[in-house]
Design a protein around this motif. Structure first.
Motif, PDB file in Angstrom:
ATOM      1  N   VAL A   4       4.826  -0.990 -11.128  1.00  0.00           N
ATOM      2  CA  VAL A   4       3.929  -0.619 -12.227  1.00  0.00           C
ATOM      3  C   VAL A   4       4.137  -1.575 -13.399  1.00  0.00           C
ATOM      4  O   VAL A   4       3.174  -2.093 -13.975  1.00  0.00           O
ATOM      5  N   VAL A   5       5.391  -1.823 -13.750  1.00  0.00           N
ATOM      6  CA  VAL A   5       5.699  -2.741 -14.851  1.00  0.00           C
ATOM      7  C   VAL A   5       5.180  -4.137 -14.532  1.00  0.00           C
ATOM      8  O   VAL A   5       4.565  -4.794 -15.378  1.00  0.00           O
ATOM      9  N   VAL A  88      -1.347   2.294 -12.617  1.00  0.00           N
ATOM     10  CA  VAL A  88      -0.566   3.255 -11.837  1.00  0.00           C
ATOM     11  C   VAL A  88      -1.313   3.629 -10.560  1.00  0.00           C
ATOM     12  O   VAL A  88      -0.720   3.660  -9.467  1.00  0.00           O
ATOM     13  N   LEU A  89      -2.601   3.890 -10.662  1.00  0.00           N
ATOM     14  CA  LEU A  89      -3.388   4.257  -9.477  1.00  0.00           C
ATOM     15  C   LEU A  89      -3.403   3.123  -8.457  1.00  0.00           C
ATOM     16  O   LEU A  89      -3.294   3.363  -7.249  1.00  0.00           O
ATOM     17  N   HIS A  90      -3.515   1.899  -8.921  1.00  0.00           N
ATOM     18  CA  HIS A  90      -3.480   0.741  -8.023  1.00  0.00           C
ATOM     19  C   HIS A  90      -2.143   0.695  -7.269  1.00  0.00           C
ATOM     20  O   HIS A  90      -2.114   0.515  -6.045  1.00  0.00           O
ATOM     21  N   VAL A  91      -1.044   0.838  -8.007  1.00  0.00           N
ATOM     22  CA  VAL A  91       0.284   0.765  -7.395  1.00  0.00           C
ATOM     23  C   VAL A  91       0.492   1.939  -6.438  1.00  0.00           C
ATOM     24  O   VAL A  91       1.000   1.751  -5.324  1.00  0.00           O
ATOM     25  N   LEU A  92       0.096   3.133  -6.831  1.00  0.00           N
ATOM     26  CA  LEU A  92       0.253   4.291  -5.947  1.00  0.00           C
ATOM     27  C   LEU A  92      -0.550   4.119  -4.658  1.00  0.00           C
ATOM     28  O   LEU A  92      -0.064   4.450  -3.565  1.00  0.00           O
ATOM     29  N   GLU A  94      -1.387   1.274  -3.272  1.00  0.00           N
ATOM     30  CA  GLU A  94      -0.732   0.199  -2.516  1.00  0.00           C
ATOM     31  C   GLU A  94       0.479   0.699  -1.732  1.00  0.00           C
ATOM     32  O   GLU A  94       0.740   0.265  -0.619  1.00  0.00           O
ATOM     33  N   PHE A  95       1.226   1.637  -2.314  1.00  0.00           N
ATOM     34  CA  PHE A  95       2.494   2.053  -1.713  1.00  0.00           C
ATOM     35  C   PHE A  95       2.504   3.501  -1.213  1.00  0.00           C
ATOM     36  O   PHE A  95       3.573   4.026  -0.911  1.00  0.00           O
ATOM     37  N   PHE A 101      12.946   2.685   1.932  1.00  0.00           N
ATOM     38  CA  PHE A 101      13.490   1.488   2.559  1.00  0.00           C
ATOM     39  C   PHE A 101      12.431   0.410   2.771  1.00  0.00           C
ATOM     40  O   PHE A 101      12.748  -0.770   2.791  1.00  0.00           O
ATOM     41  N   ASP A 102      11.165   0.796   2.883  1.00  0.00           N
ATOM     42  CA  ASP A 102      10.086  -0.203   2.874  1.00  0.00           C
ATOM     43  C   ASP A 102      10.083  -0.955   1.540  1.00  0.00           C
ATOM     44  O   ASP A 102       9.913  -2.169   1.498  1.00  0.00           O
ATOM     45  N   LEU A 103      10.262  -0.205   0.462  1.00  0.00           N
ATOM     46  CA  LEU A 103      10.271  -0.820  -0.868  1.00  0.00           C
ATOM     47  C   LEU A 103      11.498  -1.702  -1.067  1.00  0.00           C
ATOM     48  O   LEU A 103      11.409  -2.776  -1.670  1.00  0.00           O
TER      49      LEU A 103
END
Length: 138
Positions: A4-5, A88-92, A94-95, A101-103
């Motif tokens: 997000v940052v 935030v919506l874009h990142v959520l 995406e992930f 462990f993927d992250l």
């Protein structure tokens, strides 16, 4: 939060906050966030949590100031910030199917972590620069 940052910095050209993001063994860490929520372990956090703000202080002398943050107030403020919500919506999105462990694997593939792996694993405390955040894989 790291992504997000990073996304916000890429899109808006400014940091969301001034706290450094550290390069730890399992990936990026924002210390105040880590210490506030580590007690949950791998359990889900089911509701907003009041927490001590970074404005709290103790100099070793005199008064100790504790400032609690109202999660409802913070949520209302953030809810009114459309730029922040979009990031935030874009990142959520995406992930949304990623595990912890993927992250970890994803952040470890980035040069900002990979190029310093031996130092990180030897306990040397490093932080992400703005340029490294901008190069995050998001």
């Amino acid at each position: 939060m790291y992504y997000v940052v990073a996304k916000y910095l890429k899109d808006k050209g400014k940091l969301l906050f001034e706290d450094p993001i550290y390069k730890w063994q399992y990936g990026p860490v924002i210390k105040p966030v880590y210490h506030q929520f580590k007690l949950f372990g791998k359990s889900k956090i089911k509701e907003p949590v009041s927490y001590l703000s970074s404005d709290s202080n103790y100099s070793g002398k005199g008064d100790f100031t504790i400032n609690f943050v109202d999660p409802e107030e913070i949520c209302a403020t953030l809810d009114s910030d459309n730029e922040f919500k979009n990031v935030v919506l874009h990142v959520l999105k995406e992930f949304q199917y990623s595990t912890a462990f993927d992250l970890v694997e994803r952040t470890h593939e980035e040069s900002a972590w990979k190029n310093f792996e031996s130092q990180i694993l030897n306990g040397i405390e490093l932080t992400y620069s703005k340029d490294e955040l901008k190069s995050a894989n998001i």
